[in-house]
Write a protein that holds these residues in place. Structure first.
Motif, mmCIF file in Angstrom:
data_model
loop_
_atom_site.group_PDB
_atom_site.id
_atom_site.type_symbol
_atom_site.label_atom_id
_atom_site.label_comp_id
_atom_site.label_asym_id
_atom_site.label_seq_id
_atom_site.Cartn_x
_atom_site.Cartn_y
_atom_site.Cartn_z
ATOM 1 N N TYR A 378 0.486 -0.990 -0.141
ATOM 2 C CA TYR A 378 0.142 0.352 0.009
ATOM 3 C C TYR A 378 0.230 1.566 0.063
ATOM 4 O O TYR A 378 0.979 1.933 -1.145
ATOM 5 C CB TYR A 378 -0.755 0.119 1.389
ATOM 6 N N PHE A 379 2.096 1.262 0.756
ATOM 7 C CA PHE A 379 2.881 2.698 0.751
ATOM 8 C C PHE A 379 3.878 2.567 -0.152
ATOM 9 O O PHE A 379 3.696 4.112 -0.492
ATOM 10 C CB PHE A 379 3.758 2.114 2.209
ATOM 11 N N PHE A 380 4.199 1.692 -0.788
ATOM 12 C CA PHE A 380 4.678 1.970 -1.807
ATOM 13 C C PHE A 380 3.452 1.930 -2.860
ATOM 14 O O PHE A 380 4.458 2.597 -4.350
ATOM 15 C CB PHE A 380 4.745 -0.093 -2.873
ATOM 16 N N GLY A 381 1.921 2.281 -3.625
ATOM 17 C CA GLY A 381 1.253 3.053 -4.299
ATOM 18 C C GLY A 381 0.824 1.328 -5.223
ATOM 19 O O GLY A 381 0.699 1.901 -5.502
ATOM 20 N N LEU A 382 0.904 0.328 -4.394
ATOM 21 C CA LEU A 382 0.607 -0.500 -5.155
ATOM 22 C C LEU A 382 -1.030 -0.407 -5.069
ATOM 23 O O LEU A 382 -1.561 -1.507 -6.083
ATOM 24 C CB LEU A 382 0.846 -2.058 -5.047
ATOM 25 N N TYR A 383 -1.730 -0.120 -4.311
ATOM 26 C CA TYR A 383 -2.934 -0.177 -4.610
ATOM 27 C C TYR A 383 -3.639 1.387 -4.685
ATOM 28 O O TYR A 383 -4.713 1.559 -4.828
ATOM 29 C CB TYR A 383 -3.595 -0.054 -2.727
ATOM 30 N N GLY A 384 -2.573 2.222 -5.447
ATOM 31 C CA GLY A 384 -2.949 3.551 -5.992
ATOM 32 C C GLY A 384 -2.441 4.536 -4.986
ATOM 33 O O GLY A 384 -2.190 4.437 -3.700
ATOM 34 N N ARG A 385 -3.519 5.973 -5.737
ATOM 35 C CA ARG A 385 -3.176 7.115 -4.675
ATOM 36 C C ARG A 385 -4.167 7.316 -3.668
ATOM 37 O O ARG A 385 -5.293 7.099 -3.467
ATOM 38 C CB ARG A 385 -3.034 7.922 -5.725
ATOM 39 N N PRO A 386 -3.840 6.956 -2.318
ATOM 40 C CA PRO A 386 -4.339 6.875 -1.241
ATOM 41 C C PRO A 386 -5.235 8.652 -1.321
ATOM 42 O O PRO A 386 -4.569 9.619 -2.023
ATOM 43 C CB PRO A 386 -3.441 7.990 -0.096
ATOM 44 N N SER A 387 -6.806 8.633 -0.356
ATOM 45 C CA SER A 387 -7.829 10.186 -0.213
ATOM 46 C C SER A 387 -6.457 11.429 -0.430
ATOM 47 O O SER A 387 -6.905 12.309 -0.938
ATOM 48 C CB SER A 387 -8.498 9.152 0.790
ATOM 49 N N THR A 388 -5.609 10.790 0.528
ATOM 50 C CA THR A 388 -4.852 12.390 1.060
ATOM 51 C C THR A 388 -3.348 12.074 1.763
ATOM 52 O O THR A 388 -2.881 10.509 1.404
ATOM 53 C CB THR A 388 -5.055 12.604 2.154
ATOM 54 N N ALA A 389 -2.522 13.003 1.874
ATOM 55 C CA ALA A 389 -0.859 12.736 2.481
ATOM 56 C C ALA A 389 -0.705 11.566 2.891
ATOM 57 O O ALA A 389 -1.631 11.781 4.602
ATOM 58 C CB ALA A 389 -0.075 13.971 2.451
ATOM 59 N N VAL A 390 0.315 10.210 2.708
ATOM 60 C CA VAL A 390 0.314 8.910 3.935
ATOM 61 C C VAL A 390 1.058 10.220 4.613
ATOM 62 O O VAL A 390 1.863 11.046 4.586
ATOM 63 C CB VAL A 390 1.107 7.923 3.147
#
Length: 468
Positions: A378-390
């Motif tokens: 998830y943090f690498f980006g394999l699920y896509g762009r989160p709603s807001t900054a991590v």
């Protein structure tokens, strides 16, 4: 109120109803006796497939998921059959390569799916691209969904506000959706927020708008009625025995409520009552899967902490295994912290499990002392762009020594995945060359292979013995 405005009713009894109440265990055999009667009610569509049904059928029910659609299509030729597709996740728990997405959609359309309801757990519309393209190619209806999420008790705040939803829905319309759906998986949309959202969307969009909400918090029937008054084109309901609790509003009260109004369903309540009697007769088979821990039909907890019922049952199971159920209050407090650090993903499959599992680990082992593989992905980006900054520090910690590298990607996840069908074909060499089986294996390599072998053994055993 003079203008006639027929409401499109999507029935979810055969999919989300039993998924929500009975762990998705309803068999095709139990659907068939009422399929023709359901076909005669007048539903706009029936959601019969997708979500967890595919996995549960092959893993626990020993049923071929593809066959269910074929059989129901024959029994219900007058009603559009609908499925829930998790975008690039399809009906699994990770993102699959584009070749799997295309082949899956093609096969689903071939066996009888008419409407594909597509959503993404983090509302990253790039995860719709492959699915939308494939659905367009086979000439079926695309219903694009936005997962409804909150950071406050009501719609608003810095992230999930009216502007956020307008932006998401307009993007989906521009991508070629034939209709859209507000997908409220936790049942947290309040009636007056529905009015605000639907009213604005009706002005901004040229395509139909549907509302999917669960009864979990007790607000769903009120939300559906206010949505209808605000101009929504369709709502999801279930037949009463499979409705309420963490399922959907029941259709029967709407049939009476909307009678002789511009929104009249014109459904025959007596015919529905006959089907209800049958459903009541089979429920004893499935009661062991129902949540009997509380007498209350609604979960007031979701009004307070917004954690969907299905996510809670997973947490309870995890804590029981660790003999730490007494620490559940700590987990409830940890979930919002973990979710914030992960950029506020909506709590829906698979992100609800990803956030929930990590929150439990954080409580039991210490914060981020152990980080699950899914959280790293998830943090690498394999699920896509989160709603807001991590949270950058947590992200750095998660990606330390990560197999794909410590620099997160911002590409569409499907662009970094290698084609998967050739490997699946190779793995099934000498076992099966059916595309249905290749896809089952691609989605679930371990349990899928077990199912395919088991089915073949059963077919062999059923063949007549040659005469000596």
């Amino acid at each position: 109120m003079d203008e006639k405005k027929s409401i499109k009713i999507t029935d979810s009894t055969f999919r989300d109803g039993h998924q929500s109440l009975f762990a998705t265990r309803m068999t095709t055999e139990d659907m068939l006796p009422i399929a023709e009667k359901m076909d005669g009610i007048g539903f706009y569509s029936m959601e019969i497939w997708g979500g967890a049904t595919f996995d549960v059928m092959s893993r626990f029910l020993n049923e071929d998921p593809w066959e269910r659609v074929r059989v129901l299509k024959r029994k219900m030729p007058n009603t559009k059959l609908q499925m829930l597709l998790r975008g690039q996740n399809l009906v699994g728990y990770r993102h699959y390569a584009d070749d799997v997405v295309e082949a899956f959609v093609e096969k689903a359309a071939e066996v009888g799916i008419d409407i594909f309801r597509v959503f993404d757990a983090v509302n990253d519309e790039r995860n719709f691209i492959a699915a939308f393209k494939s659905i367009k190619k086979v000439g079926k209806h695309i219903q694009g969904g936005v997962s409804y999420a909150l950071t406050e008790k009501r719609m608003g705040g810095p992230i999930f506000n009216l502007a956020y939803y307008i932006d998401k829905f307009r993007k989906i319309e521009d991508m070629g959706a034939d209709s859209v759906v507000i997908k409220d998986m936790a049942g947290i949309i309040s009636p007056y927020d529905v009015v605000d959202l639907v009213s604005v969307l009706k002005q901004k969009l040229a395509i139909p708008i549907h509302l999917h909400t669960h009864y979990t918090s007790g607000m769903a029937s009120m939300a559906c009625l206010k949505a209808i008054e605000a101009g929504v084109d369709g709502i999801d309901t279930c037949l009463a025995p499979f409705a309420l609790r963490s399922s959907h509003p029941a259709i029967e009260p709407f049939v009476v409520t909307l009678r002789d109004t511009p929104y009249d369903t014109h459904f025959d309540l007596e015919k529905i009552a006959e089907i209800d009697e049958y459903l009541e007769s089979i429920i004893p088979k499935y009661l062991s899967f129902a949540d009997t821990t509380k007498f209350s039909v609604i979960d007031i907890g979701v009004l307070m902490h917004q954690i969907p019922g299905g996510m809670i049952s997973n947490l309870v199971s995890q804590l029981k295994q660790a003999k730490a159920l007494h620490r559940i209050k700590e987990v409830y407090e940890e979930i919002p912290r973990t979710r914030k650090e992960m950029g506020y993903p909506p709590l829906v499959t698979p992100t609800s499990q990803i956030v929930g599992v990590q929150a439990v680990i954080n409580v039991l082992a210490g914060r981020y002392k152990i980080i699950s593989k899914e959280v790293k992905d998830y943090f690498f980006g394999l699920y896509g762009r989160p709603s807001t900054a991590v949270d950058k520090e947590i992200q750095k910690l998660a990606l330390k020594g990560y197999e794909r590298g410590d620099q997160p990607i911002d590409a569409r996840p499907g662009d970094v995945l290698e084609p998967e069908l050739p490997k699946a074909r190779e793995a099934l060499k000498g076992i099966s060359d059916r595309m249905e089986d290749i896809l089952i294996y691609a989605l679930y390599p371990i349990t899928g292979l077990e199912f395919i072998k088991k089915r073949q053994e059963a077919e062999k055993a059923a063949q007549p013995t040659p005469l000596q």
